[in-house]
Design a protein around this motif. Structure first.
Motif, PDB file in Angstrom:
ATOM      1  N   ARG A 233      15.458  -1.266  12.189  1.00  0.00           N
ATOM      2  CA  ARG A 233      14.962  -1.074  10.828  1.00  0.00           C
ATOM      3  C   ARG A 233      13.526  -0.575  10.828  1.00  0.00           C
ATOM      4  NH1 ARG A 233      17.644  -6.536   8.039  1.00  0.00           N
ATOM      5  NH2 ARG A 233      19.683  -5.586   7.604  1.00  0.00           N
ATOM      6  N   CYS A 234      12.723  -1.065  11.777  1.00  0.00           N
ATOM      7  CA  CYS A 234      11.346  -0.581  11.893  1.00  0.00           C
ATOM      8  C   CYS A 234      11.318   0.907  12.254  1.00  0.00           C
ATOM      9  CB  CYS A 234      10.594  -1.404  12.936  1.00  0.00           C
ATOM     10  SG  CYS A 234       8.887  -0.884  13.184  1.00  0.00           S
ATOM     11  N   LEU A 235      12.131   1.299  13.232  1.00  0.00           N
ATOM     12  CA  LEU A 235      12.192   2.707  13.619  1.00  0.00           C
ATOM     13  C   LEU A 235      12.661   3.565  12.452  1.00  0.00           C
ATOM     14  CD1 LEU A 235      13.719   2.570  17.225  1.00  0.00           C
ATOM     15  CD2 LEU A 235      11.319   2.553  16.543  1.00  0.00           C
ATOM     16  N   ASP A 236      13.689   3.124  11.747  1.00  0.00           N
ATOM     17  CA  ASP A 236      14.205   3.880  10.607  1.00  0.00           C
ATOM     18  C   ASP A 236      13.149   3.994   9.514  1.00  0.00           C
ATOM     19  OD1 ASP A 236      16.594   4.051  11.971  1.00  0.00           O
ATOM     20  OD2 ASP A 236      17.596   2.475  10.802  1.00  0.00           O
ATOM     21  N   ASP A 237      12.431   2.918   9.275  1.00  0.00           N
ATOM     22  CA  ASP A 237      11.390   2.908   8.248  1.00  0.00           C
ATOM     23  C   ASP A 237      10.288   3.911   8.585  1.00  0.00           C
ATOM     24  OD1 ASP A 237      10.288   1.682   5.815  1.00  0.00           O
ATOM     25  OD2 ASP A 237       8.757   0.854   7.131  1.00  0.00           O
ATOM     26  N   ALA A 238       9.995   4.030   9.865  1.00  0.00           N
ATOM     27  CA  ALA A 238       8.931   4.946  10.306  1.00  0.00           C
ATOM     28  C   ALA A 238       9.425   6.371  10.532  1.00  0.00           C
ATOM     29  CB  ALA A 238       8.314   4.415  11.601  1.00  0.00           C
ATOM     30  N   GLY A 239      10.732   6.568  10.472  1.00  0.00           N
ATOM     31  CA  GLY A 239      11.290   7.883  10.763  1.00  0.00           C
ATOM     32  C   GLY A 239      11.180   8.249  12.227  1.00  0.00           C
ATOM     33  N   LEU A 240      11.323   7.237  13.083  1.00  0.00           N
ATOM     34  CA  LEU A 240      11.189   7.441  14.524  1.00  0.00           C
ATOM     35  C   LEU A 240      12.548   7.367  15.211  1.00  0.00           C
ATOM     36  CD1 LEU A 240       8.163   5.031  15.155  1.00  0.00           C
ATOM     37  CD2 LEU A 240       8.047   7.537  15.239  1.00  0.00           C
TER      38      LEU A 240
ATOM     39  N   ALA B 135      -5.941   3.229  13.651  1.00  0.00           N
ATOM     40  CA  ALA B 135      -4.562   3.620  13.945  1.00  0.00           C
ATOM     41  C   ALA B 135      -3.817   3.682  12.622  1.00  0.00           C
ATOM     42  CB  ALA B 135      -3.891   2.619  14.890  1.00  0.00           C
ATOM     43  N   GLU B 136      -2.657   4.279  12.645  1.00  0.00           N
ATOM     44  CA  GLU B 136      -1.809   4.311  11.463  1.00  0.00           C
ATOM     45  C   GLU B 136      -0.672   3.304  11.642  1.00  0.00           C
ATOM     46  OE1 GLU B 136       1.042   7.372   8.860  1.00  0.00           O
ATOM     47  OE2 GLU B 136      -0.096   8.108  10.596  1.00  0.00           O
ATOM     48  N   ILE B 137      -0.421   2.511  10.620  1.00  0.00           N
ATOM     49  CA  ILE B 137       0.759   1.664  10.642  1.00  0.00           C
ATOM     50  C   ILE B 137       1.856   2.432   9.914  1.00  0.00           C
ATOM     51  CG2 ILE B 137      -0.155   0.380   8.640  1.00  0.00           C
ATOM     52  CD1 ILE B 137       1.511  -2.016   9.608  1.00  0.00           C
ATOM     53  N   CYS B 138       2.949   2.684  10.614  1.00  0.00           N
ATOM     54  CA  CYS B 138       3.924   3.648  10.097  1.00  0.00           C
ATOM     55  C   CYS B 138       5.313   3.071   9.879  1.00  0.00           C
ATOM     56  CB  CYS B 138       4.005   4.864  11.014  1.00  0.00           C
ATOM     57  SG  CYS B 138       4.452   4.494  12.725  1.00  0.00           S
ATOM     58  N   GLY B 139       5.561   1.806  10.272  1.00  0.00           N
ATOM     59  CA  GLY B 139       6.885   1.247  10.075  1.00  0.00           C
ATOM     60  C   GLY B 139       6.889  -0.260  10.126  1.00  0.00           C
ATOM     61  N   TYR B 140       7.869  -0.836   9.437  1.00  0.00           N
ATOM     62  CA  TYR B 140       8.005  -2.294   9.371  1.00  0.00           C
ATOM     63  C   TYR B 140       9.478  -2.613   9.186  1.00  0.00           C
ATOM     64  CZ  TYR B 140       7.602  -6.940   7.024  1.00  0.00           C
ATOM     65  OH  TYR B 140       7.722  -8.257   6.649  1.00  0.00           O
ATOM     66  N   GLY B 141       9.996  -3.469  10.048  1.00  0.00           N
ATOM     67  CA  GLY B 141      11.392  -3.879   9.945  1.00  0.00           C
ATOM     68  C   GLY B 141      11.531  -5.375  10.056  1.00  0.00           C
TER      69      GLY B 141
ATOM     70  N   LEU C  80       0.827  -1.206   0.000  1.00  0.00           N
ATOM     71  CA  LEU C  80       0.000   0.000   0.000  1.00  0.00           C
ATOM     72  C   LEU C  80       0.861   1.255   0.000  1.00  0.00           C
ATOM     73  CD1 LEU C  80      -2.114  -2.210   0.794  1.00  0.00           C
ATOM     74  CD2 LEU C  80      -3.198  -0.469   2.226  1.00  0.00           C
ATOM     75  N   ARG C  81       1.833   1.276   0.856  1.00  0.00           N
ATOM     76  CA  ARG C  81       2.703   2.451   0.993  1.00  0.00           C
ATOM     77  C   ARG C  81       3.412   2.778  -0.314  1.00  0.00           C
ATOM     78  NH1 ARG C  81       8.101   1.668   4.303  1.00  0.00           N
ATOM     79  NH2 ARG C  81       8.460   0.496   2.371  1.00  0.00           N
ATOM     80  N   ASP C  82       3.804   1.729  -1.053  1.00  0.00           N
ATOM     81  CA  ASP C  82       4.604   1.931  -2.254  1.00  0.00           C
ATOM     82  C   ASP C  82       3.787   2.034  -3.531  1.00  0.00           C
ATOM     83  OD1 ASP C  82       6.767   1.832  -0.563  1.00  0.00           O
ATOM     84  OD2 ASP C  82       7.302  -0.230  -1.036  1.00  0.00           O
ATOM     85  N   GLY C  83       2.447   2.002  -3.407  1.00  0.00           N
ATOM     86  CA  GLY C  83       1.617   2.307  -4.567  1.00  0.00           C
ATOM     87  C   GLY C  83       1.087   1.135  -5.363  1.00  0.00           C
TER      88      GLY C  83
ATOM     89  N   ALA D 145      10.339  -9.856  12.768  1.00  0.00           N
ATOM     90  CA  ALA D 145       9.495  -8.836  12.146  1.00  0.00           C
ATOM     91  C   ALA D 145       8.961  -7.906  13.228  1.00  0.00           C
ATOM     92  CB  ALA D 145       8.330  -9.476  11.397  1.00  0.00           C
ATOM     93  N   VAL D 146       9.047  -6.601  12.975  1.00  0.00           N
ATOM     94  CA  VAL D 146       8.599  -5.592  13.935  1.00  0.00           C
ATOM     95  C   VAL D 146       7.716  -4.584  13.206  1.00  0.00           C
ATOM     96  CG1 VAL D 146       9.318  -3.824  15.588  1.00  0.00           C
ATOM     97  CG2 VAL D 146      10.713  -5.889  15.270  1.00  0.00           C
ATOM     98  N   LEU D 147       6.580  -4.271  13.806  1.00  0.00           N
ATOM     99  CA  LEU D 147       5.615  -3.322  13.240  1.00  0.00           C
ATOM    100  C   LEU D 147       5.471  -2.126  14.164  1.00  0.00           C
ATOM    101  CD1 LEU D 147       2.958  -5.979  12.257  1.00  0.00           C
ATOM    102  CD2 LEU D 147       4.244  -4.595  10.615  1.00  0.00           C
ATOM    103  N   ALA D 148       5.328  -0.943  13.591  1.00  0.00           N
ATOM    104  CA  ALA D 148       5.131   0.278  14.375  1.00  0.00           C
ATOM    105  C   ALA D 148       3.757   0.859  14.071  1.00  0.00           C
ATOM    106  CB  ALA D 148       6.219   1.307  14.048  1.00  0.00           C
ATOM    107  N   PHE D 149       3.060   1.275  15.127  1.00  0.00           N
ATOM    108  CA  PHE D 149       1.732   1.870  15.012  1.00  0.00           C
ATOM    109  C   PHE D 149       1.735   3.255  15.646  1.00  0.00           C
ATOM    110  CE2 PHE D 149       1.076  -2.658  14.727  1.00  0.00           C
ATOM    111  CZ  PHE D 149       0.135  -2.787  13.721  1.00  0.00           C
ATOM    112  N   ARG D 150       1.031   4.182  15.006  1.00  0.00           N
ATOM    113  CA  ARG D 150       0.921   5.553  15.512  1.00  0.00           C
ATOM    114  C   ARG D 150      -0.555   5.892  15.719  1.00  0.00           C
ATOM    115  NH1 ARG D 150       3.495   8.255  11.559  1.00  0.00           N
ATOM    116  NH2 ARG D 150       5.458   8.538  12.679  1.00  0.00           N
ATOM    117  N   LYS D 151      -0.838   6.594  16.768  1.00  0.00           N
ATOM    118  CA  LYS D 151      -2.197   7.032  17.029  1.00  0.00           C
ATOM    119  C   LYS D 151      -2.676   7.934  15.899  1.00  0.00           C
ATOM    120  CE  LYS D 151      -5.010   9.264  20.661  1.00  0.00           C
ATOM    121  NZ  LYS D 151      -5.764   8.057  21.053  1.00  0.00           N
ATOM    122  N   PHE D 152      -3.864   7.689  15.384  1.00  0.00           N
ATOM    123  CA  PHE D 152      -4.371   8.525  14.298  1.00  0.00           C
ATOM    124  C   PHE D 152      -5.161   9.694  14.875  1.00  0.00           C
ATOM    125  CE2 PHE D 152      -7.455   9.897  11.166  1.00  0.00           C
ATOM    126  CZ  PHE D 152      -6.619  10.107  10.064  1.00  0.00           C
ATOM    127  N   VAL D 153      -4.750  10.883  14.534  1.00  0.00           N
ATOM    128  CA  VAL D 153      -5.433  12.090  15.009  1.00  0.00           C
ATOM    129  C   VAL D 153      -5.723  13.006  13.832  1.00  0.00           C
ATOM    130  CG1 VAL D 153      -4.496  12.039  17.329  1.00  0.00           C
ATOM    131  CG2 VAL D 153      -3.198  13.151  15.523  1.00  0.00           C
TER     132      VAL D 153
END
Length: 405
Positions: free
Chosen positions: A277-284, A249-255, A170-173, A397-405
Motif C-alpha cells: 500500500r505504501c508503494l502504491d500510494d507513492a506510485g513506486l 527529503a520528500e515523504i512520498c508514500g504511506y501504507g 498536508l498532501r490532501d490540502g 505502518a510503512v513510510l516512503a522517502f525520496r531524495k529531494f533534488v
C-alpha cells in the motif's frame, strides 16, 4: 483533487547514541551502541537510557506537569522547529501529530506506588503528566497552534502512524505545515518486569560485544528496551519553497494495514499489505526502492516474518535490496521507534548512507537477505527508501522517502 508534494524541513532526534539529529545519525553510521547499564536504577538488564537533564532551563512548576516521555518529545520538537525556522504566524497554523505506545506510564506507576507508600511522594501533578496527549498538547501550546493536535497510540507503530497521518493532511490540502513524531520512556523496574512476562526481551550477554539485540541473526533472542524521541517538521513543497526552506527529503508514500490475526504474533500477509500500500500510494514499483529500514526487533518470530513479507512484496529484487535495523544500536523505543527510524531513513536518502545492523550473525535460513552487517554502507545512488513499523496488536505502518533534488 491533485495531491500535493510533502517535504521534511526539520528533524529532531533524542536517542541513547546522540542527543541531536546529526550526532545520533553519525553515531549510528559509526556503529556505536547505546545499550548499557542504567546509571542510577538497578533494572537487572541493560537498556537504552538517555543520560541528560531534560528539565534544564524549565520552570519547576512546568516540570511538575510533565512525564519524562513529554520531556523527550519536547527536546526532539525543539530541535526540529529550530531547524525548520518557522515564523510565529506559521507556527500558529502548524498541526501537531504525535505517537506513543503507553504515554506517561512512568508517572502513573510512580503515583500508584506512592499512594501505597512503596516510594516517597514526588511533587508532580500526575493527571496532566500521564495523559497520552500531554506531549502533543505541550508542543501545540509552545507553537500557539490553532490547527489540530492529534495523538496516536498504536503500540510500536505509533510514531510512524503520526508521521503518516500528518503527511496525509498536508498532501490532501487540510494543512500546509505540521510537526509529527513520537516519544516513549518506560525504563522503570515494574514496567520492565511486565515486558519480561512476554518473553521478548533479550537476556544480558556475558560478552557485551555480542550485543543485547541482534536483528536477523541466527542466535537472536529478543530486544533491549529503550527510550527516545523523534519529531519532524513536514510542509507542502510549495509552502517550503515559498518561504525559502531547504527540504531534507520528500515523504512520498504511506501504507497501513492490520494483521487481524493475533494480539502478539505478527503476520507476514498484513505486513506485506502495508508495504504494498505504501508503494502504491507513492506510485513506486519494487525495483525503485533502494533500502529498507526494517522494524526488526531481534525476536525469533518477528524477524523471520518481516523477511518473509519483504520477499513477498519485492520478489527477486529482495535479494539485492539492503535491509537493516538500528535496534541493535538503540534498542526498541516502542512508540518512538517508528518515528526515530523514519527520521534516520530520511537522512539516509539525503546523505546516501545506510545504517548497519549491529551484532549480526548469519546462519538462519529464514533470514537470508542483505542485512548490511557490521558497518555502514555508502550508497550515493540511493534515491528511495522505506521504513517499516509493526505494532503489537497487528498495526502496521510503512513510510516512503525520496531524495529531494
Amino acid at each position: 483533487m491533485k495531491h500535493r508534494r510533502v517535504v521534511v524541513t526539520g528533524l529532531g532526534l533524542t536517542t541513547p547514541v546522540g542527543l541531536s539529529t546529526q550526532a545520533a545519525f553519525d553515531a549510528l553510521m559509526a556503529g556505536q551502541c547505546g545499550i548499557k547499564d542504567h546509571p542510577r536504577l538497578a533494572l537487572g538488564r541493560r537498556v537504552g537510557h538517555i543520560d541528560a537533564d531534560l528539565t534544564f532551563g524549565e520552570h519547576p512548576m512546568q516540570v511538575r506537569q510533565m512525564d519524562r516521555t513529554t520531556l523527550l518529545a519536547r527536546h526532539a520538537a525543539t530541535q526540529a522547529l529550530g531547524q525548520a525556522d518557522l515564523t510565529a504566524g506559521q507556527q500558529t497554523r502548524t498541526g501537531v501529530f504525535y505517537g506513543t505506545g503507553i504515554g506517561g506510564v512512568s508517572t502513573f506507576t510512580e503515583a500508584i506506588e506512592a499512594f501505597h507508600h512503596l516510594t516517597p511522594k514526588r511533587p508532580i501533578l500526575a493527571v496532566p503528566a500521564t495523559m497520552p496527549n500531554a506531549a502533543a498538547a505541550l508542543i501545540a501550546q509552545t507553537l500557539k497552534s490553532m490547527a489540530e493536535a492529534q495523538t496516536y497510540a498504536t503500540a510500536c507503530s505509533a510514531g510512524a502512524v503520526a508521521i503518516g497521518e500528518a503527511f496525509r493532511r498536508l498532501r490532501d490540502g487540510y494543512l500546509d505545515v505540521a510537526i509529527a513524531g513520537g516519544a516513549e520512556s518506560i525504563l522503570i523496574p515494574s514496567i520492565i518486569a511486565a515486558w519480561e512476562q512476554l518473553r521478548v526481551l533479550s537476556p544480558d550477554p556475558a560478552d557485551p560485544d555480542t550485543g543485547n539485540c541482534r536483528p536477523f541473526s541466527r542466535r537472536r533472542a529478543g530486544f533491549a528496551l529503550s527510550e527516545g524521541a523523534a519529531m519532524m517538521v513536514l510542509e507542502t513543497l510549495s509552502h517550503a519553497l515559498a518561504r525559502g526552506a531547504t527540504p531534507i527529503a520528500e515523504i512520498c508514500g504511506y501504507g497501513v494495514s492490520n494483521d487481524g490475526t493475533h494480539p502478539l504474533r505478527p503476520d507476514h500477509i498484513g505486513q506485506a499489505l502495508a508495504m504494498q500500500r505504501c508503494l502504491d500510494d507513492a506510485g513506486l514499483v519494487p525495483a525503485q526502492v533502494g533500502y529498507i529500514n526494517a522494524h526488526a526487533t531481534g525476536t525469533h518470530v518477528g524477524d523471520r516474518i518481516e523477511t518473509l513479507a519483504i520477499k513477498q512484496v519485492f520478489g527477486a529484487h529482495a535479494r539485492s535490496l539492503p535491509v537493516s535495523s538500528i535496534k541493535g544500536a538503540v534498542g526498541h523505543m516502542i512508540g518512538a521507534a517508528g518515528a526515530v527510524e523514519a527520521a534516520v531513513t530520511a537522512l539516509s536518502v539525503q546523505q546516501g548512507l545506510i545504517a548497519p545492523t549491529l551484532f549480526h550473525e548469519a546462519g538462519d535460513p529464514d533470514c537470508d537477505l542483505d542485512y548490511v552487517p557490521g558497518q555502514a554502507r555508502r550508497v550515493p545512488t540511493l534515491s528511495v527508501a522505506i521504513s517499516n513499523s509493526f505494532g503489537m496488536g497487528g498495526n502496521n505502518a510503512v513510510l516512503a522517502f525520496r531524495k529531494f533534488v
